[in-house]
Design a protein around this motif. Structure first.
Motif, mmCIF file in Angstrom:
data_model
loop_
_atom_site.group_PDB
_atom_site.id
_atom_site.type_symbol
_atom_site.label_atom_id
_atom_site.label_comp_id
_atom_site.label_asym_id
_atom_site.label_seq_id
_atom_site.Cartn_x
_atom_site.Cartn_y
_atom_site.Cartn_z
ATOM 1 N N LEU A 1 -6.711 2.713 -8.570
ATOM 2 C CA LEU A 1 -5.814 3.997 -8.188
ATOM 3 C C LEU A 1 -4.855 4.251 -9.226
ATOM 4 C CD1 LEU A 1 -5.883 3.669 -4.289
ATOM 5 C CD2 LEU A 1 -7.000 5.410 -5.610
ATOM 6 N N VAL A 2 -4.004 3.270 -9.610
ATOM 7 C CA VAL A 2 -2.692 3.468 -10.325
ATOM 8 C C VAL A 2 -3.006 3.869 -11.816
ATOM 9 C CG1 VAL A 2 -2.327 0.875 -11.324
ATOM 10 C CG2 VAL A 2 -0.463 2.614 -10.810
ATOM 11 N N TRP A 3 -4.230 3.267 -12.178
ATOM 12 C CA TRP A 3 -4.787 3.897 -13.528
ATOM 13 C C TRP A 3 -5.269 5.182 -13.381
ATOM 14 C CZ3 TRP A 3 -3.417 2.253 -18.305
ATOM 15 C CH2 TRP A 3 -2.898 1.134 -18.475
ATOM 16 N N ALA A 4 -5.953 5.439 -12.409
ATOM 17 C CA ALA A 4 -6.486 6.914 -12.220
ATOM 18 C C ALA A 4 -5.305 7.949 -12.265
ATOM 19 C CB ALA A 4 -7.425 6.880 -10.960
ATOM 20 N N GLY A 5 -4.292 7.427 -11.643
ATOM 21 C CA GLY A 5 -3.118 8.560 -11.647
ATOM 22 C C GLY A 5 -2.241 8.394 -12.758
ATOM 23 N N LEU A 6 -1.429 7.232 -12.989
ATOM 24 C CA LEU A 6 -0.743 7.287 -14.187
ATOM 25 C C LEU A 6 -1.396 7.164 -15.588
ATOM 26 C CD1 LEU A 6 1.861 4.719 -12.731
ATOM 27 C CD2 LEU A 6 2.314 7.125 -12.991
ATOM 28 N N GLY A 7 -2.693 6.886 -15.425
ATOM 29 C CA GLY A 7 -3.258 6.960 -16.832
ATOM 30 C C GLY A 7 -3.232 8.451 -17.230
ATOM 31 N N LEU A 8 -3.702 9.320 -16.074
ATOM 32 C CA LEU A 8 -3.978 10.714 -16.745
ATOM 33 C C LEU A 8 -2.707 11.267 -17.065
ATOM 34 C CD1 LEU A 8 -6.133 13.362 -15.140
ATOM 35 C CD2 LEU A 8 -3.652 13.933 -15.191
ATOM 36 N N VAL A 9 -1.569 10.794 -16.557
ATOM 37 C CA VAL A 9 0.089 11.323 -17.016
ATOM 38 C C VAL A 9 -0.100 10.917 -18.412
ATOM 39 C CG1 VAL A 9 2.415 11.057 -16.667
ATOM 40 C CG2 VAL A 9 0.539 11.091 -14.825
ATOM 41 N N SER A 10 -0.414 9.702 -18.783
ATOM 42 C CA SER A 10 -0.288 9.323 -20.011
ATOM 43 C C SER A 10 -0.904 10.025 -21.160
ATOM 44 C CB SER A 10 -0.476 7.733 -20.311
ATOM 45 O OG SER A 10 0.492 6.928 -19.983
ATOM 46 N N ILE A 11 -2.293 10.217 -20.840
ATOM 47 C CA ILE A 11 -3.324 11.158 -21.594
ATOM 48 C C ILE A 11 -2.543 12.448 -21.826
ATOM 49 C CG2 ILE A 11 -5.356 12.601 -21.842
ATOM 50 C CD1 ILE A 11 -6.266 10.005 -20.285
ATOM 51 N N ALA A 12 -1.986 13.352 -20.557
ATOM 52 C CA ALA A 12 -1.370 14.657 -20.780
ATOM 53 C C ALA A 12 -0.133 14.506 -21.634
ATOM 54 C CB ALA A 12 -0.904 15.147 -19.403
ATOM 55 N N TYR A 13 0.699 13.458 -21.639
ATOM 56 C CA TYR A 13 2.001 13.393 -22.258
ATOM 57 C C TYR A 13 1.423 13.131 -23.943
ATOM 58 C CZ TYR A 13 5.643 13.924 -19.295
ATOM 59 O OH TYR A 13 6.455 14.656 -18.188
ATOM 60 N N ALA A 14 0.583 12.323 -24.038
ATOM 61 C CA ALA A 14 -0.047 12.131 -25.438
ATOM 62 C C ALA A 14 -0.357 13.290 -26.174
ATOM 63 C CB ALA A 14 -1.119 10.974 -25.447
ATOM 64 N N ALA A 15 -1.284 14.112 -25.316
ATOM 65 C CA ALA A 15 -1.983 15.322 -25.601
ATOM 66 C C ALA A 15 -0.710 16.273 -26.084
ATOM 67 C CB ALA A 15 -2.711 15.895 -24.804
ATOM 68 N N SER B 1 0.692 -1.182 -0.122
ATOM 69 C CA SER B 1 0.051 0.001 -0.024
ATOM 70 C C SER B 1 0.891 1.461 -0.004
ATOM 71 C CB SER B 1 -1.023 -0.116 1.242
ATOM 72 O OG SER B 1 -1.964 -1.081 0.999
ATOM 73 N N TRP B 2 2.084 1.013 0.946
ATOM 74 C CA TRP B 2 2.651 2.364 1.053
ATOM 75 C C TRP B 2 3.425 2.707 -0.398
ATOM 76 C CZ3 TRP B 2 7.829 2.386 -0.531
ATOM 77 C CH2 TRP B 2 8.589 0.873 -0.573
ATOM 78 N N LEU B 3 3.571 1.740 -1.273
ATOM 79 C CA LEU B 3 4.173 1.966 -2.485
ATOM 80 C C LEU B 3 3.171 2.451 -3.623
ATOM 81 C CD1 LEU B 3 6.590 2.044 -4.498
ATOM 82 C CD2 LEU B 3 6.420 -0.412 -4.705
ATOM 83 N N LEU B 4 1.931 1.857 -3.437
ATOM 84 C CA LEU B 4 0.957 2.189 -4.373
ATOM 85 C C LEU B 4 0.463 3.585 -4.304
ATOM 86 C CD1 LEU B 4 -1.584 1.368 -6.030
ATOM 87 C CD2 LEU B 4 -2.948 1.156 -3.859
ATOM 88 N N TRP B 5 0.492 4.098 -3.066
ATOM 89 C CA TRP B 5 0.173 5.626 -3.189
ATOM 90 C C TRP B 5 1.225 6.647 -3.756
ATOM 91 C CZ3 TRP B 5 -4.650 7.448 -2.457
ATOM 92 C CH2 TRP B 5 -5.332 6.571 -1.671
ATOM 93 N N ARG B 6 2.642 6.183 -3.635
ATOM 94 C CA ARG B 6 3.563 6.703 -4.110
ATOM 95 C C ARG B 6 3.434 6.801 -5.580
ATOM 96 N NH1 ARG B 6 5.297 5.659 0.861
ATOM 97 N NH2 ARG B 6 6.963 6.697 1.841
ATOM 98 N N LEU B 7 3.175 5.592 -6.132
ATOM 99 C CA LEU B 7 3.043 5.338 -7.735
ATOM 100 C C LEU B 7 1.725 6.132 -8.015
ATOM 101 C CD1 LEU B 7 4.027 1.579 -8.235
ATOM 102 C CD2 LEU B 7 5.310 3.681 -8.647
ATOM 103 N N SER B 8 0.711 6.204 -7.441
ATOM 104 C CA SER B 8 -0.431 6.587 -7.812
ATOM 105 C C SER B 8 -0.766 8.205 -7.703
ATOM 106 C CB SER B 8 -1.615 5.836 -7.095
ATOM 107 O OG SER B 8 -1.908 4.534 -7.423
ATOM 108 N N VAL B 9 0.253 8.840 -6.607
ATOM 109 C CA VAL B 9 -0.199 9.997 -6.535
ATOM 110 C C VAL B 9 1.047 10.925 -6.519
ATOM 111 C CG1 VAL B 9 -1.002 11.981 -4.931
ATOM 112 C CG2 VAL B 9 -2.038 9.714 -4.685
#
Length: 227
Positions: free
Chosen positions: A110-124, A14-22
């Protein structure tokens, strides 16, 4: 009947999840402020990106928690948690309760909600750049890299016997929908055509400001009447 993997022994605790997601998405969005489109203030762009990230994660987290509590599902390692004797669970009560919340996968959401938005931002942003064919492949790799990290986290939940593949699939879809919805609240579609001189990374509020400035620049000067 799969063996139980303790929380701290998971591939992504869990501690690593929040770092990867947020934490990681917050850092990855910083370079986009330096690569901002013309006419968009860096603070305004970063504010919109971070607000979009918070919106995506909060929406996905809330939806997943509600579904987990009201629907749930036995995790693949439930019997190892339960350790039934004469039809009753003898294992740790908290672990048994958690063993009934398999659907959907919170890690995947959570990880897709966070890193998924980053992928969309870079793609844009990268879609605005005109590059040769080799450069186009490079843009795809850069934009897909955060999504690949999210995919690895999601698959680890099946390998750790904490989720069925259906839980991971649905959780990932929830995270992706939350990320895209949060993005579209503030930015144009990353794949749609944009007017000349406009960027897919221009927030809606900035686009309105730019349109007003353009109209003022095109409008003829008002006549002065001296009295």
């Amino acid at each position: 009947m799969y063996p139980h993997t303790p929380p701290l022994a998971q591939q992504v605790p869990s501690w690593l999840l929040w770092r990867l997601s947020v934490a990681l998405p917050l850092l990855l969005l910083l370079p986009l402020a330096a690569l901002r489109p013309r006419g968009v203030p860096a603070t305004r762009l970063l504010n919109e990106l971070w607000l979009g990230l918070v919106t995506s994660i909060a929406t996905a987290f809330l939806f997943t928690c509600v579904v987990k509590v009201h629907v749930g599902r036995l995790r693949p390692d439930f019997l190892s948690r339960c350790m039934p004797v004469d039809g009753s669970c003898t294992g740790d009560a908290a672990a048994v309760t958690e063993g009934r919340k398999s659907f959907p996968s919170g890690h995947s959401t959570l990880v897709w909600a966070g890193l998924g938005l980053v992928s969309i931002a870079y793609a844009a942003r990268l879609a605005d750049l005109s590059t040769p064919r080799l450069g186009s492949l490079f843009k795809v790799v850069v934009a897909a890299a955060p999504a690949m990290v999210a995919l690895g986290v999601a698959l680890s939940r099946v390998a750790d016997y904490w989720h069925h593949w259906q839980d991971v699939l649905v959780g990932s879809l929830i995270g992706c929908v939350a990320a895209y919805g949060a993005w579209r609240l503030r930015f144009p579609s990353p794949v749609a055509a944009v007017p000349s001189g406009r960027s897919r990374l221009t927030p809606h509020v900035c686009a309105e400001d730019l349109e007003l400035l353009a109209k003022e620049h095109r409008s003829p000067p008002s006549e002065r009447v001296e009295v």
